[in-house]
Scaffold this motif. Structure first.
Motif, PDB file in Angstrom:
ATOM      1  N   ALA A  35       0.834  -1.211   0.000  1.00 34.17           N
ATOM      2  CA  ALA A  35       0.000   0.000   0.000  1.00 34.17           C
ATOM      3  C   ALA A  35       0.869   1.261   0.000  1.00 34.17           C
ATOM      4  CB  ALA A  35      -0.927  -0.012   1.213  1.00 34.17           C
ATOM      5  N   GLU A  36       1.937   1.263   0.807  1.00 37.50           N
ATOM      6  CA  GLU A  36       2.789   2.444   0.881  1.00 37.50           C
ATOM      7  C   GLU A  36       3.540   2.679  -0.423  1.00 37.50           C
ATOM      8  OE1 GLU A  36       5.307   2.983   4.321  1.00 37.50           O
ATOM      9  OE2 GLU A  36       3.745   2.245   5.672  1.00 37.50           O
ATOM     10  N   ALA A  37       3.973   1.612  -1.063  1.00 37.47           N
ATOM     11  CA  ALA A  37       4.688   1.759  -2.333  1.00 37.47           C
ATOM     12  C   ALA A  37       3.751   2.254  -3.423  1.00 37.47           C
ATOM     13  CB  ALA A  37       5.337   0.435  -2.731  1.00 37.47           C
ATOM     14  N   GLY A  38       2.512   1.743  -3.414  1.00 37.19           N
ATOM     15  CA  GLY A  38       1.533   2.156  -4.419  1.00 37.19           C
ATOM     16  C   GLY A  38       2.082   1.974  -5.822  1.00 37.19           C
ATOM     17  N   ASP A  39       1.984   3.039  -6.618  1.00 39.63           N
ATOM     18  CA  ASP A  39       2.497   2.960  -7.993  1.00 39.63           C
ATOM     19  C   ASP A  39       3.875   3.611  -8.120  1.00 39.63           C
ATOM     20  OD1 ASP A  39       1.843   5.597  -7.670  1.00 39.63           O
ATOM     21  OD2 ASP A  39       0.436   5.717  -9.357  1.00 39.63           O
ATOM     22  N   ASN A  40       4.566   3.799  -6.982  1.00 34.90           N
ATOM     23  CA  ASN A  40       5.898   4.409  -6.975  1.00 34.90           C
ATOM     24  C   ASN A  40       6.956   3.344  -7.236  1.00 34.90           C
ATOM     25  OD1 ASN A  40       8.274   5.804  -6.493  1.00 34.90           O
ATOM     26  ND2 ASN A  40       7.968   5.951  -4.271  1.00 34.90           N
ATOM     27  N   GLU A  41       7.420   3.276  -8.471  1.00 34.85           N
ATOM     28  CA  GLU A  41       8.390   2.225  -8.812  1.00 34.85           C
ATOM     29  C   GLU A  41       9.772   2.500  -8.214  1.00 34.85           C
ATOM     30  OE1 GLU A  41       9.106   1.927 -12.991  1.00 34.85           O
ATOM     31  OE2 GLU A  41       9.140   4.097 -13.313  1.00 34.85           O
ATOM     32  N   MET A  42       9.991   3.717  -7.683  1.00 41.99           N
ATOM     33  CA  MET A  42      11.279   4.037  -7.061  1.00 41.99           C
ATOM     34  C   MET A  42      11.321   3.708  -5.580  1.00 41.99           C
ATOM     35  SD  MET A  42      12.224   7.748  -8.684  1.00 41.99           S
ATOM     36  CE  MET A  42      11.732   8.154 -10.355  1.00 41.99           C
ATOM     37  N   SER A  43      10.215   3.257  -5.003  1.00 40.37           N
ATOM     38  CA  SER A  43      10.195   2.966  -3.566  1.00 40.37           C
ATOM     39  C   SER A  43      11.158   1.843  -3.218  1.00 40.37           C
ATOM     40  CB  SER A  43       8.779   2.563  -3.141  1.00 40.37           C
ATOM     41  OG  SER A  43       8.788   2.059  -1.816  1.00 40.37           O
ATOM     42  N   LEU A  44      11.920   2.039  -2.134  1.00 40.14           N
ATOM     43  CA  LEU A  44      12.867   1.015  -1.694  1.00 40.14           C
ATOM     44  C   LEU A  44      12.175  -0.282  -1.309  1.00 40.14           C
ATOM     45  CD1 LEU A  44      16.066   1.100  -1.219  1.00 40.14           C
ATOM     46  CD2 LEU A  44      15.476   0.988   1.204  1.00 40.14           C
ATOM     47  N   TYR A  45      10.873  -0.230  -1.051  1.00 39.08           N
ATOM     48  CA  TYR A  45      10.156  -1.470  -0.730  1.00 39.08           C
ATOM     49  C   TYR A  45      10.321  -2.517  -1.831  1.00 39.08           C
ATOM     50  CZ  TYR A  45       7.868   1.034   3.109  1.00 39.08           C
ATOM     51  OH  TYR A  45       7.622   1.745   4.252  1.00 39.08           O
ATOM     52  N   HIS A  46      10.581  -2.087  -3.063  1.00 44.95           N
ATOM     53  CA  HIS A  46      10.793  -3.052  -4.147  1.00 44.95           C
ATOM     54  C   HIS A  46      12.093  -3.825  -3.953  1.00 44.95           C
ATOM     55  CE1 HIS A  46       7.353  -1.751  -6.494  1.00 44.95           C
ATOM     56  NE2 HIS A  46       7.714  -0.500  -6.300  1.00 44.95           N
ATOM     57  N   ILE A  47      12.978  -3.320  -3.076  1.00 52.14           N
ATOM     58  CA  ILE A  47      14.228  -4.028  -2.768  1.00 52.14           C
ATOM     59  C   ILE A  47      14.155  -4.722  -1.408  1.00 52.14           C
ATOM     60  CG2 ILE A  47      16.723  -3.775  -2.407  1.00 52.14           C
ATOM     61  CD1 ILE A  47      16.634  -1.323  -4.261  1.00 52.14           C
ATOM     62  N   ILE A  48      13.578  -4.055  -0.396  1.00 50.20           N
ATOM     63  CA  ILE A  48      13.574  -4.635   0.951  1.00 50.20           C
ATOM     64  C   ILE A  48      12.312  -5.438   1.254  1.00 50.20           C
ATOM     65  CG2 ILE A  48      15.152  -2.903   1.867  1.00 50.20           C
ATOM     66  CD1 ILE A  48      12.737  -1.530   3.190  1.00 50.20           C
ATOM     67  N   LYS A  49      11.241  -5.223   0.467  1.00 52.11           N
ATOM     68  CA  LYS A  49      10.014  -6.022   0.602  1.00 52.11           C
ATOM     69  C   LYS A  49       9.560  -6.433  -0.801  1.00 52.11           C
ATOM     70  CE  LYS A  49       7.808  -6.213   4.082  1.00 52.11           C
ATOM     71  NZ  LYS A  49       7.816  -7.255   5.167  1.00 52.11           N
ATOM     72  N   PRO A  50      10.430  -7.122  -1.556  1.00 53.46           N
ATOM     73  CA  PRO A  50      10.147  -7.351  -2.981  1.00 53.46           C
ATOM     74  C   PRO A  50       8.995  -8.314  -3.245  1.00 53.46           C
ATOM     75  CG  PRO A  50      12.150  -8.483  -2.313  1.00 53.46           C
ATOM     76  CD  PRO A  50      11.750  -7.627  -1.167  1.00 53.46           C
ATOM     77  N   GLU A  51       8.430  -8.928  -2.205  1.00 55.05           N
ATOM     78  CA  GLU A  51       7.223  -9.734  -2.405  1.00 55.05           C
ATOM     79  C   GLU A  51       6.069  -8.897  -2.936  1.00 55.05           C
ATOM     80  OE1 GLU A  51       7.180  -8.637   2.067  1.00 55.05           O
ATOM     81  OE2 GLU A  51       8.664  -9.134   0.507  1.00 55.05           O
ATOM     82  N   ILE A  52       6.174  -7.551  -2.788  1.00 53.53           N
ATOM     83  CA  ILE A  52       5.096  -6.692  -3.299  1.00 53.53           C
ATOM     84  C   ILE A  52       5.031  -6.716  -4.821  1.00 53.53           C
ATOM     85  CG2 ILE A  52       5.279  -5.190  -1.276  1.00 53.53           C
ATOM     86  CD1 ILE A  52       6.543  -3.046  -3.072  1.00 53.53           C
ATOM     87  N   ASP A  53       6.086  -7.233  -5.476  1.00 50.65           N
ATOM     88  CA  ASP A  53       6.087  -7.338  -6.932  1.00 50.65           C
ATOM     89  C   ASP A  53       5.488  -8.657  -7.412  1.00 50.65           C
ATOM     90  OD1 ASP A  53       7.241  -4.863  -7.073  1.00 50.65           O
ATOM     91  OD2 ASP A  53       9.279  -5.594  -7.447  1.00 50.65           O
ATOM     92  N   PHE A  54       5.001  -9.471  -6.474  1.00 48.45           N
ATOM     93  CA  PHE A  54       4.380 -10.753  -6.792  1.00 48.45           C
ATOM     94  C   PHE A  54       2.906 -10.717  -6.377  1.00 48.45           C
ATOM     95  CE2 PHE A  54       8.885 -11.624  -6.468  1.00 48.45           C
ATOM     96  CZ  PHE A  54       9.120 -12.566  -7.470  1.00 48.45           C
ATOM     97  N   PRO A  55       2.131 -11.702  -6.774  1.00 41.37           N
ATOM     98  CA  PRO A  55       0.718 -11.727  -6.370  1.00 41.37           C
ATOM     99  C   PRO A  55       0.558 -11.718  -4.853  1.00 41.37           C
ATOM    100  CG  PRO A  55       1.113 -13.306  -8.137  1.00 41.37           C
ATOM    101  CD  PRO A  55       2.456 -12.781  -7.716  1.00 41.37           C
ATOM    102  N   VAL A  56      -0.525 -11.120  -4.391  1.00 37.26           N
ATOM    103  CA  VAL A  56      -0.821 -11.079  -2.957  1.00 37.26           C
ATOM    104  C   VAL A  56      -0.782 -12.491  -2.389  1.00 37.26           C
ATOM    105  CG1 VAL A  56      -2.595 -10.552  -1.239  1.00 37.26           C
ATOM    106  CG2 VAL A  56      -2.204  -8.987  -3.146  1.00 37.26           C
ATOM    107  N   GLY A  57      -0.146 -12.652  -1.248  1.00 32.77           N
ATOM    108  CA  GLY A  57      -0.047 -13.965  -0.616  1.00 32.77           C
ATOM    109  C   GLY A  57       1.275 -14.653  -0.862  1.00 32.77           C
ATOM    110  N   THR A  58       2.102 -14.124  -1.776  1.00 29.17           N
ATOM    111  CA  THR A  58       3.425 -14.706  -2.018  1.00 29.17           C
ATOM    112  C   THR A  58       4.287 -14.543  -0.771  1.00 29.17           C
ATOM    113  OG1 THR A  58       3.294 -14.172  -4.374  1.00 29.17           O
ATOM    114  CG2 THR A  58       5.487 -14.646  -3.476  1.00 29.17           C
ATOM    115  N   SER A  59       4.916 -15.625  -0.340  1.00 24.96           N
ATOM    116  CA  SER A  59       5.731 -15.583   0.870  1.00 24.96           C
ATOM    117  C   SER A  59       6.953 -14.691   0.674  1.00 24.96           C
ATOM    118  CB  SER A  59       6.199 -16.987   1.247  1.00 24.96           C
ATOM    119  OG  SER A  59       7.188 -16.928   2.261  1.00 24.96           O
ATOM    120  N   GLU A  60       7.268 -13.916   1.696  1.00 24.76           N
ATOM    121  CA  GLU A  60       8.471 -13.076   1.634  1.00 24.76           C
ATOM    122  C   GLU A  60       9.734 -13.922   1.650  1.00 24.76           C
ATOM    123  OE1 GLU A  60       9.128 -10.820   5.491  1.00 24.76           O
ATOM    124  OE2 GLU A  60       7.157 -11.714   5.896  1.00 24.76           O
ATOM    125  N   TYR A  61       9.603 -15.217   1.973  1.00 24.19           N
ATOM    126  CA  TYR A  61      10.752 -16.126   2.021  1.00 24.19           C
ATOM    127  C   TYR A  61      10.869 -16.983   0.760  1.00 24.19           C
ATOM    128  CZ  TYR A  61      10.162 -14.752   6.881  1.00 24.19           C
ATOM    129  OH  TYR A  61       9.998 -14.013   8.039  1.00 24.19           O
TER     130      TYR A  61
END
Length: 415
Positions: A35-61
């Motif tokens: 939710a915080e990353a939204g449509d911001n492709e520059m958000s660091l969450y794409h590196i530190i929480k990259p599960e957000i680039d996968f379908p909802v429910g994808t394990s962070e591990y």
């Protein structure tokens, strides 16, 4: 002596820092990061929480998630959203919360200092969490997020920091989630760099304030790389990991409170009577009551607040652990009365960081989700350092530092 060095930080350009920066990986879940990353492709969450680039429910591990972190880290560099400094620097990072500013030095600490116990810890780490962070460090070949250290107050360093603080910062922004101000300066003067290195060399120890798992992971990956390199010299970049070091007296530790789901079969009256064995119990009425001193607790039960003052003889002032309020409450309330022995695994207890306030304790009890709440007086930084110096470990869920470090202001590559 504490060994530190400057490093060639990888940082966002000034105009992009507010697009890139984020909260630390471990203070929010995957959906909050999404939710915080939204449509911001520059958000660091794409590196530190990259599960957000996968379908909802994808394990962070999921192994694909770690690979995605490395892919995104490279992408950020290719697109110029993260750029490596040409020279080695130290950095100064200031955080302002509720009108109070604390200044940290961003340095590279030595893995050998961690392994030898010169970087002191006060919490146990869990192997599964260590392994998760080790995978993240390995796949990125970088410390994406810093750890949070404290050091004994030092006037030479304080004077140097204040000199930089009087100048224009490289970054200066108000974070959208916490509303706190974050500022960042680059220390590029060779003389100042030498002063910082030499002052840290005089310190026998550094102290982990927050980030025990990240510290362990960074040190263990460094040790792995030492073994893998037949020509290891000890000066390689992988021997170091990134930390933000604050003077101990500047740090703010908030209360870390408890809520329990049941009273172990006791009625409210029986529970209050049991407390009177070891505590002076006083009904404070319906208005929120916050503990005023060490060894005083606030209990919220049946829409009433109570003051619980530990009686003399229930704690040992000469024992750095036994004197802690987290230990007193764990022994004499949670374990002895409520039969909650293992705070790490019990499903009958939850923990609420002090930034949420005592109103959050009241809300969770009034909603029926929890039966009672216990508020504690905050641990002091001196208590933490005393425990670390004694080689002992604090009880679980004892410290809550605020403000949290923002991630993405600077990154350290291991080669």
């Amino acid at each position: 002596m504490a060994i530190i060095k400057p490093f060639k930080g990888i940082r966002p350009p000034k105009e992009l820092v507010e697009k890139v920066e984020s909260r630390p990986y471990d203070v929010l879940n995957s959906e909050e990061a999404r939710a915080e990353a939204g449509d911001n492709e520059m958000s660091l969450y794409h590196i530190i929480k990259p599960e957000i680039d996968f379908p909802v429910g994808t394990s962070e591990y999921d192994p694909r998630v770690y690979e995605k972190a490395a892919e995104n880290f490279q992408k950020f560099q290719d697109k110029g959203w993260l750029v490596q400094d040409a020279d080695e620097h130290y950095y100064i990072y200031a955080q302002t919360m509720n009108g109070k500013t604390q200044y940290g030095l961003v340095v590279c600490a030595h893995t050998d200092d961690y392994m030898a116990g010169r970087i002191k810890k006060h919490e146990l780490t869990r192997r599964d969490k260590e392994e998760d962070r080790m995978k993240h460090v390995r796949v990125n070949n970088a410390n994406i997020e810093p750890v949070f250290f404290a050091y004994p107050d030092n006037k030479v360093l304080d004077d140097l920091i204040m000199r930089y603080a009087a100048t224009e910062p490289e970054y200066d922004f108000i974070a959208p989630i916490d509303g706190f101000r974050h500022q960042f300066w680059i220390v590029s003067d060779d003389k100042d760099i030498q002063i910082i290195t030499e002052e840290f060399a005089k310190m026998p120890s550094l102290y982990i304030a927050d980030g025990h798992h990240r510290s362990a992971a960074a040190a263990l990956v460094g040790a792995e790389k030492q073994k893998q390199n037949a020509n290891h010299k000890g000066t390689e970049e992988y021997n170091f990991f990134m930390a933000v070091c604050f003077q101990a007296s500047q740090l703010t530790i908030l209360d870390y409170n408890r809520v329990v789901k049941d009273l172990n079969g006791l009625s409210s009256e029986e529970f209050l009577a049991s407390l009177q064995v070891n505590f002076e119990v006083e009904d404070k009425g319906i208005e929120i009551y916050k503990p005023q001193q060490l060894h005083e607790f606030s209990l919220y039960l049946d829409q009433h607040w109570y003051s619980l003052k530990a009686k003399e003889g229930t704690y040992d002032n000469n024992d750095p652990i036994g004197v802690l309020d987290v230990d007193i409450s764990s022994r004499l309330i949670l374990d002895e009365i409520l039969n909650i022995g293992d705070l790490r695994s019990s499903q009958r207890i939850d923990f609420v960081g002090g930034l949420r306030g005592l109103g959050e304790l009241k809300r969770r009890v009034d909603s029926g989700e929890m039966r009672a709440a216990l508020a504690l007086y905050p641990v002091s930084m001196q208590q933490i350092m005393d425990i670390a110096d004694s080689g002992k470990i604090m009880p679980p869920k004892a410290t809550w530092f605020e403000p949290k470090l923002r991630s993405g202001l600077v990154i350290h590559k291991l080669s």
